[in-house]
Design an enzyme around this catalytic site. Structure first.
Site, mmCIF file in Angstrom:
data_model
loop_
_atom_site.group_PDB
_atom_site.id
_atom_site.type_symbol
_atom_site.label_atom_id
_atom_site.label_comp_id
_atom_site.label_asym_id
_atom_site.label_seq_id
_atom_site.Cartn_x
_atom_site.Cartn_y
_atom_site.Cartn_z
ATOM 1 N N LYS A 227 0.867 -1.191 0.000
ATOM 2 C CA LYS A 227 0.000 0.000 0.000
ATOM 3 C C LYS A 227 0.900 1.236 0.000
ATOM 4 O O LYS A 227 1.571 1.527 0.982
ATOM 5 C CB LYS A 227 -0.916 0.008 1.234
ATOM 6 N N GLU A 272 -2.042 4.211 -7.837
ATOM 7 C CA GLU A 272 -1.582 5.201 -6.866
ATOM 8 C C GLU A 272 -0.711 6.228 -7.585
ATOM 9 O O GLU A 272 0.272 5.878 -8.250
ATOM 10 C CB GLU A 272 -0.775 4.524 -5.763
#
Length: 532
Positions: A227, A272
């Site tokens: 992440k 992202e």
């Protein structure tokens, strides 16, 4: 206009999410077109009136009351719109009946800078305090009333008994006052057909890992990936039209022309957004902040803070919707597609190999890069479902950092907090041990209960040593001060702050009434955490 004013009043005074949704749905049912559509546009940021600025409003009120008295009033109330709406002198005679919201929106849309003061003054003369407040908030775009665009769309979905995903997918092809949208939701017309290209798709979100969750899950059913600490975006190219959306559906294309310039495949990507070059360097969130919320980007900014997309998922390819496929199939298609894109602007988010939760936990605690903030768990057979379904995806973030800091400044809040000092600046010690000084390291305005807010507010009032408008300087010495335990997600170097550091998502985790101010942390504690 009066109904819109009443709606804002009730929204401000309604703390619960469900209560706000009920107010919105009731408003949509009771108010006819086009006023309900303009109310929706105001709440979702769909209106812009560049001729009306806060400075102009300050000038207008300065012509009508003593400036010192207004300054005291503004200091006490803490909100410009609320202050002006309360102290504005009512017209002695003339029309006081408020015009419809649609008439006001049309008037504001036509305004130029030269005529704006007289027109706004005339409108304020006609309105009561609540309608004045609504007018100023509407005109300046300052609707901080606890209603997000997503919440408004949820209310629309309930109003029309539709899935919010349908509304999300239509949204960017619609224009205020949304009459076709409301007609469809009421069942009097067919669903609007958008001709706009590269529309946003509602994102799939993950649940945080809670105590006991992993015990119920089979590790073999899940894939894991890092992440990354950037912002979640969707990059879409359709028939040559390229757009970049935030996770909430805001079009942020204008801030990142360098990424879109090298995006030339007819696909829809979920990933992202990060600063750097995927082959050489991944920058920090502080680097990315240099590029956020900009309408234009200079050549220097493009050169110093280039962006790239670390790709998580593939949603569409040349018009084919892949969201109903399993995650492993979408991942394979993504891996096959990426080599055709710029290697300086797009890369694949690496997977994390693991055989059991303990092994993954060890990797989560010691990630290979400082910009990683945890791991994502995704069921291998999960389809891409809008919203936050429980079970398919989990986010397992690293534990937050904490430091003990001393309260230095406090500022009045907004809305229902406007009577309290609820925004806090805190600092840590630096300098020689025998004569240290406090240096500010961050601000926080949440993390405490309503009861704790009252306690801090009283402490601020009892320990104010200087006033700077709505800001209070609070007594903070080695022998006297309120220590706050601050939790935050990360730390970066910053040339904009005197301390040289910037916190990521700081919040107050607890009040340390028991701890002497002299025992709060030092700046060296923070600099040791810096991401290089």
């Amino acid at each position: 206009m009066q109904r819109f004013a009443d709606l804002l009043d009730r929204l401000v005074l309604t703390p619960s999410r469900n209560g706000k949704i009920r107010l919105l749905t009731d408003h949509f049912r009771a108010v006819p077109d086009p006023d309900r559509g303009y109310a929706l546009a105001a709440l979702t940021g769909g209106l812009d009136f560049p001729a009306v600025k806060p400075a102009m409003l300050r000038t207008l009120i300065g012509e009508r009351m003593d400036e010192v008295l207004f300054a005291y009033s503004y200091d006490y109330v803490g909100d410009l719109a609320e202050t002006i709406s309360l102290v504005w002198p009512s017209a002695a005679e003339g029309e006081t009946r408020p015009p419809p919201l649609s008439e006001i929106v049309e008037t504001l849309s036509r305004l130029g800078r030269a005529e704006a003061p007289s027109v706004i003054a005339g409108l304020l003369d006609r309105l009561d305090p609540s309608a004045r407040f609504a007018l100023i908030k509407l005109a300046t775009g300052g609707l901080r009333i606890g209603v997000s665009a997503r919440l408004a769309k949820q209310a629309l979905a309930i109003f029309g008994d539709r899935d919010v995903g349908e509304i999300e997918e239509l949204w960017h092809g619609l224009e205020p006052p949304y009459e076709a949208l409301f007609a469809w939701l009421e069942g009097t017309r067919e669903k609007p057909v958008s001709t706009v290209k590269a529309l946003f798709s509602p994102v799939m979100l993950a649940h945080p890992v809670s105590d006991g969750d992993l015990e119920k899950l089979n590790p073999a059913d899940y894939a894991a990936e890092w992440k990354w600490d950037g912002i979640r975006v969707q990059a879409i190219c359709e028939d040559g039209v390229k757009r970049l959306y935030s996770r909430t559906g805001d079009d942020v294309s204008g801030a990142f022309p360098d990424l879109l310039a090298e995006f030339d495949a007819e696909i829809s990507l979920d990933g992202e957004l990060l600063v750097g070059n995927p082959r050489f360097r991944t920058g920090t969130f502080s680097d990315l902040q240099q590029r956020l919320n900009r309408k234009t980007v200079s050549k220097k900014m493009l050169a110093e803070y280039p962006v790239f997309l670390r790709c998580y998922d593939l949603l569409r390819v040349e018009g084919e919707d892949l969201r109903s496929l399993a995650f492993t199939d979408r991942r394979a298609a993504l891996q096959k597609m990426l080599p055709a894109l710029s290697q300086d602007r797009f890369d694949l988010s690496p997977m994390v190999a693991f055989s059991n939760w303990q092994e993954l936990e060890e990797k989560r605690r010691a990630p290979p890069h400082p910009v990683i903030e945890g791991v994502m768990l995704k069921r291998r057979d999960s389809t891409y479902v809008p919203g936050r379904p429980k079970g398919p995806w989990f986010k397992w973030k690293r534990d937050p950092f904490t430091v003990d800091a001393v309260l230095m400044y406090a500022q009045r809040g907004h809305g229902k907090r406007s009577s309290y000092y609820s925004d806090y600046t805190f600092g840590v010690w630096k300098g020689p041990e025998e004569a240290p000084e406090l240096v500010p390291v961050g601000k926080a305005y949440f993390g405490f209960t309503d009861e704790e807010l009252k306690q801090i507010d009283k402490y601020v009032r009892d320990n104010t040593i200087e006033r700077f408008g709505p800001v209070r300087s609070v007594r903070a010495e080695r022998g006297h001060g309120l220590v706050l335990e601050i939790a935050f997600e990360g730390l970066n170097r910053s040339t904009r702050h005197k301390s040289g550091v910037a916190m990521r998502f700081p919040r107050i985790s607890r009040l340390r009434w028991d701890k002497p101010a002299a025992e709060a942390d030092r700046l060296e504690t923070l600099t040791a955490m810096l991401v290089d």
